[in-house]
Design a protein around this motif. Structure first.
Motif, PDB file in Angstrom:
ATOM      1  N   LEU A   1       7.484  11.725   2.969  1.00  0.00           N
ATOM      2  CA  LEU A   1       7.573  11.149   1.636  1.00  0.00           C
ATOM      3  C   LEU A   1       6.440  10.134   1.457  1.00  0.00           C
ATOM      4  CD1 LEU A   1      11.409  10.438   1.381  1.00  0.00           C
ATOM      5  CD2 LEU A   1      10.160  12.452   0.601  1.00  0.00           C
ATOM      6  N   THR A   2       5.726  10.260   0.375  1.00  0.00           N
ATOM      7  CA  THR A   2       4.722   9.256   0.024  1.00  0.00           C
ATOM      8  C   THR A   2       5.426   8.155  -0.754  1.00  0.00           C
ATOM      9  OG1 THR A   2       3.021  10.939  -0.101  1.00  0.00           O
ATOM     10  CG2 THR A   2       2.540   8.813  -1.136  1.00  0.00           C
ATOM     11  N   THR A   3       5.335   6.946  -0.236  1.00  0.00           N
ATOM     12  CA  THR A   3       6.072   5.827  -0.837  1.00  0.00           C
ATOM     13  C   THR A   3       5.144   4.685  -1.166  1.00  0.00           C
ATOM     14  OG1 THR A   3       6.534   4.826   1.310  1.00  0.00           O
ATOM     15  CG2 THR A   3       8.140   6.420   0.469  1.00  0.00           C
ATOM     16  N   ASP A   4       5.552   3.939  -2.194  1.00  0.00           N
ATOM     17  CA  ASP A   4       4.869   2.679  -2.517  1.00  0.00           C
ATOM     18  C   ASP A   4       5.503   1.605  -1.643  1.00  0.00           C
ATOM     19  OD1 ASP A   4       3.616   0.520  -3.533  1.00  0.00           O
ATOM     20  OD2 ASP A   4       4.389   0.693  -5.572  1.00  0.00           O
ATOM     21  N   TYR A   5       4.791   1.159  -0.625  1.00  0.00           N
ATOM     22  CA  TYR A   5       5.301   0.295   0.443  1.00  0.00           C
ATOM     23  C   TYR A   5       4.945  -1.150   0.104  1.00  0.00           C
ATOM     24  CZ  TYR A   5       5.640  -1.452   5.296  1.00  0.00           C
ATOM     25  OH  TYR A   5       5.940  -2.139   6.441  1.00  0.00           O
ATOM     26  N   SER A   6       5.975  -1.983  -0.186  1.00  0.00           N
ATOM     27  CA  SER A   6       5.769  -3.379  -0.588  1.00  0.00           C
ATOM     28  C   SER A   6       6.583  -4.282   0.318  1.00  0.00           C
ATOM     29  CB  SER A   6       6.178  -3.576  -2.045  1.00  0.00           C
ATOM     30  OG  SER A   6       6.038  -4.930  -2.416  1.00  0.00           O
TER      31      SER A   6
ATOM     32  N   GLN B   1       0.850  -1.180   0.000  1.00  0.00           N
ATOM     33  CA  GLN B   1       0.000   0.000   0.000  1.00  0.00           C
ATOM     34  C   GLN B   1       0.895   1.242   0.000  1.00  0.00           C
ATOM     35  OE1 GLN B   1      -2.020  -0.193   3.964  1.00  0.00           O
ATOM     36  NE2 GLN B   1      -1.350   1.916   4.048  1.00  0.00           N
ATOM     37  N   GLU B   2       0.281   2.387  -0.112  1.00  0.00           N
ATOM     38  CA  GLU B   2       1.028   3.636  -0.083  1.00  0.00           C
ATOM     39  C   GLU B   2       1.174   4.107   1.356  1.00  0.00           C
ATOM     40  OE1 GLU B   2      -0.854   6.422  -2.623  1.00  0.00           O
ATOM     41  OE2 GLU B   2      -0.395   5.329  -4.478  1.00  0.00           O
ATOM     42  N   ILE B   3       2.389   4.504   1.725  1.00  0.00           N
ATOM     43  CA  ILE B   3       2.722   4.855   3.107  1.00  0.00           C
ATOM     44  C   ILE B   3       3.402   6.226   3.105  1.00  0.00           C
ATOM     45  CG2 ILE B   3       4.155   4.255   5.098  1.00  0.00           C
ATOM     46  CD1 ILE B   3       1.831   2.455   4.859  1.00  0.00           C
ATOM     47  N   GLU B   4       3.134   6.991   4.146  1.00  0.00           N
ATOM     48  CA  GLU B   4       3.808   8.277   4.320  1.00  0.00           C
ATOM     49  C   GLU B   4       5.004   8.084   5.254  1.00  0.00           C
ATOM     50  OE1 GLU B   4       0.918  11.030   5.704  1.00  0.00           O
ATOM     51  OE2 GLU B   4       0.058  11.389   3.724  1.00  0.00           O
ATOM     52  N   PHE B   5       6.206   8.352   4.746  1.00  0.00           N
ATOM     53  CA  PHE B   5       7.461   8.165   5.471  1.00  0.00           C
ATOM     54  C   PHE B   5       7.963   9.541   5.935  1.00  0.00           C
ATOM     55  CE2 PHE B   5      12.005   7.762   5.945  1.00  0.00           C
ATOM     56  CZ  PHE B   5      12.148   6.528   6.550  1.00  0.00           C
TER      57      PHE B   5
END
Length: 617
Positions: A531-536, A519-523
């Motif tokens: 940072l908005t990241t594609d979290y896999s 899902q997309e995660i805010e780092f």
């Protein structure tokens, strides 16, 4: 009765024997001392005989020895009476004792005569010494043989222990079976535990799915259909679990062809079986992953390709090549050196060729190029080509993997956008400024994202089974601003915004169960940047099926998210401006005529038509 004993002990009709010696002191003392010593010796000898018999229960002819003891006691008593009769003439008593001694003597002689052949049958001392020497020699030989046998047995035991094997010995006639202690240890039993001495009792430990094949294999070997008995099957242990063993044996047949003995060994091969099963599972997983990867590659619209370095030979290209380049893939493999060059338009060929040579000469690790190709039908397409070099541990380049994306539509949209901006410049200066600002922001955002992509790979985290960070790649440290010591040992979600911290904590058990999560995660970086990241996430297992670690990939999609939002806003603004302009032209009471570069009329407003009475057509 008293008179009888007086007569027996004190007969006055006789004279003491000492008178016969004329009362000579020397003679009396001679007889006194001699008879006393004889009496004492005769009484001591039977005592010693009794002691000897009690200490040596294995002595032969005990009865004869007892008779000799009685004879010696009786003889000693006669000598005692000789002492008595020196002063008291109790000759009747003395004679009676001698008569008893005579009876015992005769009885002893008779018994001695009856056992004399048996006594004579005993070997002589010389013969006993010879037999003793022979026995001693035999004992020494036996000791040496036992030592040699013990050494062989020790070597045999050490060999078996080193081979980690248990030994069994089966008698097919009696069905009795010997099992070594190692056989019991393999099943988790104590070496003193009785697991049964019959073959059918051993079979109760065999897994029910393996019993038939084991019985058949043994029957075939006993029937001499097979030279050896070899089987792999499962045995039930003391704790109820099953263990894989390798059972090997060899039968011994008699002249009639009947098996009289079967000796064999069992070896614990559970580890080997587990390794084989793990290998099979890994092979299945690899095949499944390969099929899944091929399916993904076939469904991608982007061209995925791989070439060998430094030769430049193409090793792989997916089917998207035919859609993008308009040529079948077999032509690419048949003319690898020239076909791809034929597609690149001359204006873009130089910088593409320059990047390719830099990679071949190990002067470049990756590229991200945009260039044009011309298809066989004359169509021009824009491509975005991204590639990275794969090296061995020694630094040698081996492959160049890349992805080529058709960005023609995006380029056309950019061109259309620029054309629209030029047209709107004449109508609204303010709108022109806003469009220029938006366009500049769009280009800046795109350039920032591209620069970030080229300069730093995605975030990579290695987590333990508790979600703690064990290892991070340099991109995490470089981009997040955190030191490695600040990341290692902490939970990864601690660096997310509070909303996503709760989500990740709730989804962590789901990840461990299902194996993947995305899902997309805010780092949150160290400086506060989010940072908005594609979290896999992917769970990695070891060969035993246990969770080894968790692999987390984070791709920074902050720029993409911002670009999409600004583009949507820009298109909406443009549409609103166009609507306003058209509304103005349609309702203004002025003549408005639009001409193209050749002076031809492209547009007239309704007031012009109303005034001139012309029709728009």
């Amino acid at each position: 009765m008293i008179n009888f004993f007086d007569y027996l002990l004190f007969a006055e009709t006789f004279i003491p024997q000492g008178n016969c010696y004329l009362q000579q002191p020397n003679l009396i003392w001679l007889h006194l001392i001699s008879d006393s010593l004889i009496t004492l010796a005769y009484y001591v000898i039977p005592i010693l005989l009794v002691y000897l018999i009690r200490q040596r229960q294995d002595l032969p002819f005990k009865g004869l020895l007892i008779l000799f003891g009685a004879l010696i006691i009786a003889s000693g008593t006669t000598h005692l009476m000789e002492l008595w009769t020196l002063w008291y003439p109790a000759y009747w008593l003395s004679g009676s004792i001698k008569a008893i001694t005579a009876i015992v003597s005769v009885y002893t002689a008779i018994n001695l005569f009856s056992v004399l052949p048996r006594v004579l049958a005993f070997p002589s001392l010389a013969r006993l010494e010879q037999l003793n020497q022979e026995l001693k020699s035999q004992i020494e030989e036996r000791i040496l043989a036992e030592q040699s046998l013990r050494q062989r047995e020790q070597r045999w035991q050490l060999a078996l222990q080193g081979a980690n094997q248990g030994i069994w010995d089966w008698n097919p006639k009696t069905n009795e079976t010997f099992f070594s202690s190692r056989c019991k240890e393999m099943l988790g039993y104590d070496e003193n535990y009785d697991i049964g001495n019959y073959n059918h009792q051993w079979r109760t430990h065999i897994h029910r799915d393996d019993v038939d094949q084991v019985i058949k294999a043994m029957k075939d070997h006993l029937a001499q259909k097979t030279p050896y008995y070899v089987q792999e099957y499962r045995l039930q242990c003391n704790d109820g679990s099953y263990k894989w063993i390798l059972d090997q044996g060899q039968a011994l047949w008699n002249e009639a062809g009947d098996a009289v003995r079967v000796v064999g060994s069992i070896t614990d091969i559970s580890v080997r079986k587990q390794t084989e099963e793990a290998f099979q599972e890994n092979e299945k997983a690899l095949k499944s992953n390969e099929e899944r990867l091929r399916a993904i590659m076939s469904s991608l619209q982007d061209v995925v390709w791989s070439v060998s370095l430094p030769s430049g030979i193409i090793r792989y290209v997916n089917l998207a090549f035919e859609q993008v380049y308009g040529r079948p893939t077999f032509e690419l493999f048949s003319d690898q050196d020239n076909l791809w060059r034929q597609f690149v338009v001359p204006e873009d060929f130089e910088h593409v060729e320059k990047a390719w040579r830099a990679v071949q000469e190990n002067r470049r690790e990756s590229w991200d190029l945009e260039y044009r190709i011309q298809l066989s039908n004359g169509e021009i397409r824009w491509l975005n080509d991204r590639a990275r070099v794969v090296r061995r541990d020694n630094g040698t380049s081996v492959h160049l993997h890349g992805i080529t994306t058709d960005i023609t539509e995006r380029k056309q949209q950019e061109a259309q956008l620029q054309q629209l901006n030029r047209e709107l410049q004449q109508l609204n200066r303010e709108l022109e400024i806003r469009v220029q600002q938006r366009t500049a922001a769009l280009l800046e955002s795109e350039q920032r994202f591209r620069s970030l992509f080229e300069s730093a790979p995605d975030f990579i985290h290695i987590l333990d089974t508790q979600g703690m960070i064990e290892q991070v790649n340099p991109a995490v440290i470089q981009q997040s601003g955190y030191a490695e010591s600040e990341l290692i040992g902490n939970r990864l979600e601690e660096f997310f915004t509070p909303t996503y911290q709760n989500i990740c904590q709730q989804q962590f058990p789901v990840l461990l169960e299902q194996g993947t999560y995305r899902q997309e995660i805010e780092f949150v970086c160290k400086n506060g940047t989010i940072l908005t990241t594609d979290y896999s996430c992917s769970v990695v297992h070891d060969t035993q099926g246990n969770i080894s670690y968790i692999l987390v990939l984070q791709r920074d999609i902050t720029s993409r998210k911002r670009f999409e939002q600004e583009r949507t806003q820009l298109i909406a603004s443009l549409q609103e401006s166009e609507r306003r302009w058209r509304s103005l032209l349609e309702h203004v009471r002025l003549v408005v005529v639009g001409l193209d570069r050749q002076g031809k009329v492209e547009y007239v407003n309704p007031f012009f038509l109303e005034l001139t009475k012309y029709k728009e057509a």
